[in-house]
Design a protein around this motif. Structure first.
Motif, short mmCIF file in Angstrom:
data_model
loop_
_atom_site.label_atom_id
_atom_site.label_comp_id
_atom_site.label_asym_id
_atom_site.label_seq_id
_atom_site.Cartn_x
_atom_site.Cartn_y
_atom_site.Cartn_z
N LYS A 21 1.22 8.31 -6.95
CA LYS A 21 1.22 9.76 -6.84
C LYS A 21 2.26 10.39 -7.76
N PRO B 77 -4.44 5.97 -6.53
CA PRO B 77 -3.81 5.27 -5.41
C PRO B 77 -4.31 3.84 -5.22
N ASP B 78 -5.62 3.63 -5.34
CA ASP B 78 -6.16 2.28 -5.17
C ASP B 78 -5.66 1.35 -6.28
N VAL C 253 0.98 3.54 -3.38
CA VAL C 253 0.42 4.89 -3.32
C VAL C 253 1.48 5.93 -3.69
N GLU D 123 0.83 -1.20 0.00
CA GLU D 123 0.00 0.00 0.00
C GLU D 123 0.86 1.25 0.00
N CYS D 124 1.87 1.29 0.87
CA CYS D 124 2.72 2.47 0.97
C CYS D 124 3.50 2.71 -0.32
N TYR E 204 -2.03 0.52 -5.58
CA TYR E 204 -1.92 -0.41 -4.46
C TYR E 204 -2.22 -1.84 -4.89
#
Length: 288
Positions: free
Chosen positions: A175, A181-182, A171, A167-168, A185
């Motif tokens: 960006k 972002p989803d 995202v 996730e980190c 991820y």
């Protein structure tokens, strides 16, 4: 010959100047006299001290990363000015400490245990975010982003930590490259799942490696239409199949492979679609 002699004399004079005219056997050098050292000697001593501190810090990290991290948090808290109490001030201090610790990990990564680095980052979201934030992902593909982040850290082995890591990273990469972002991820998690599927050391006898068609179809069914270009999927699949994510996992135990496999199973359930159901929907004229 005269030129060589001149060079040798100049070097000798420079050494004498750097040491303030001291020699190892002089009373001032041996007894700690007040003779002032030259700038070269001072710079050398400072550099040696920095190297000793770096070695000590790396050794402390490798012994117990959690203790290493908590010591930095405690030091930041004790050095905070009076009157800076409160949740907001504490969060800001923790963020600054995380950024400083992340830079230290990145700079001294070669001396650190990569598996322990990955475990520590996976346990502390603010530290992971600070470390990922050190990297510039603009204009590069997600597999290359993985390679940058994993130069000094192995992926964590627990399912929750793998989820947090993907996730980190996803995202941050999204960006930097104008990707939702989803979407980023899910894509990051899918690449880890794909690598495990293609290269896991323990697989069932009937297990069939995921093909590119299956990988692309699963992602396209899970994500909004047009979220990722076909070229991006193709290139990512080929690089993962060639082992692009394996170097950072070298030396990982089979039990840790199984931990990642369990984490990936969750994503597989979330994004995979049954071919029969998709065919039936297409035959009925319904949406894919």
């Amino acid at each position: 010959l005269d030129a060589l002699v001149g060079v040798a004399r100049s070097m000798s004079a420079g050494i004498r100047d750097a040491g303030g005219g001291m020699t190892p056997s002089s009373p001032s050098a041996a007894g700690g006299g007040s003779t002032q050292c030259g700038p070269w000697a001072i710079s050398w001593a400072e550099r040696q001290e920095e190297r000793a501190e770096a070695r000590e810090s790396a050794a402390a990290f490798n012994r117990d990363p959690e203790e290493w991290w908590h010591q930095r948090l405690a030091a930041a808290k004790s050095s905070a000015p009076n009157g800076c109490a409160g949740a907001e001030a504490e969060a800001e201090a923790k963020q600054r400490t995380a950024e400083k610790a992340a830079r230290e990990i990145a700079e001294r990564g070669k001396a650190l245990d990569r598996a322990r680095v990955g475990e520590l980052l996976g346990k502390h979201k603010e530290l992971l975010a600070a470390y990922v934030g050190l990297h510039d992902f603009h204009g590069i593909d997600l597999v290359s982003a993985f390679a940058l982040v994993l130069r000094v850290a192995s992926p964590p082995g627990e399912a929750q930590q793998v989820d947090r890591f993907c996730e980190c990273l996803g995202v941050a990469w999204g960006k930097a490259n104008a990707v939702d972002p989803d979407t980023a991820y899910v894509f990051a998690f899918a690449l880890v799942m794909l690598s495990t599927d293609l290269h896991a050391s323990r697989t069932a006898a009937t297990h069939e490696r995921m093909t590119y068609e299956q990988f692309a179809r699963n992602l396209q069914n899970a994500l909004p239409k047009g979220s990722l270009h076909e070229h991006t999927l193709r290139m990512s699949y080929d690089r993962v199949r060639a082992g692009a994510l394996l170097d950072a996992r070298s030396g990982r135990r089979d039990s840790e492979d199984e931990g990642i496999s369990n984490a990936c199973a969750r994503l597989r359930r979330a994004i995979c679609r049954q071919p029969a159901a998709a065919a039936a929907a297409a035959a009925l004229g319904g949406p894919e």
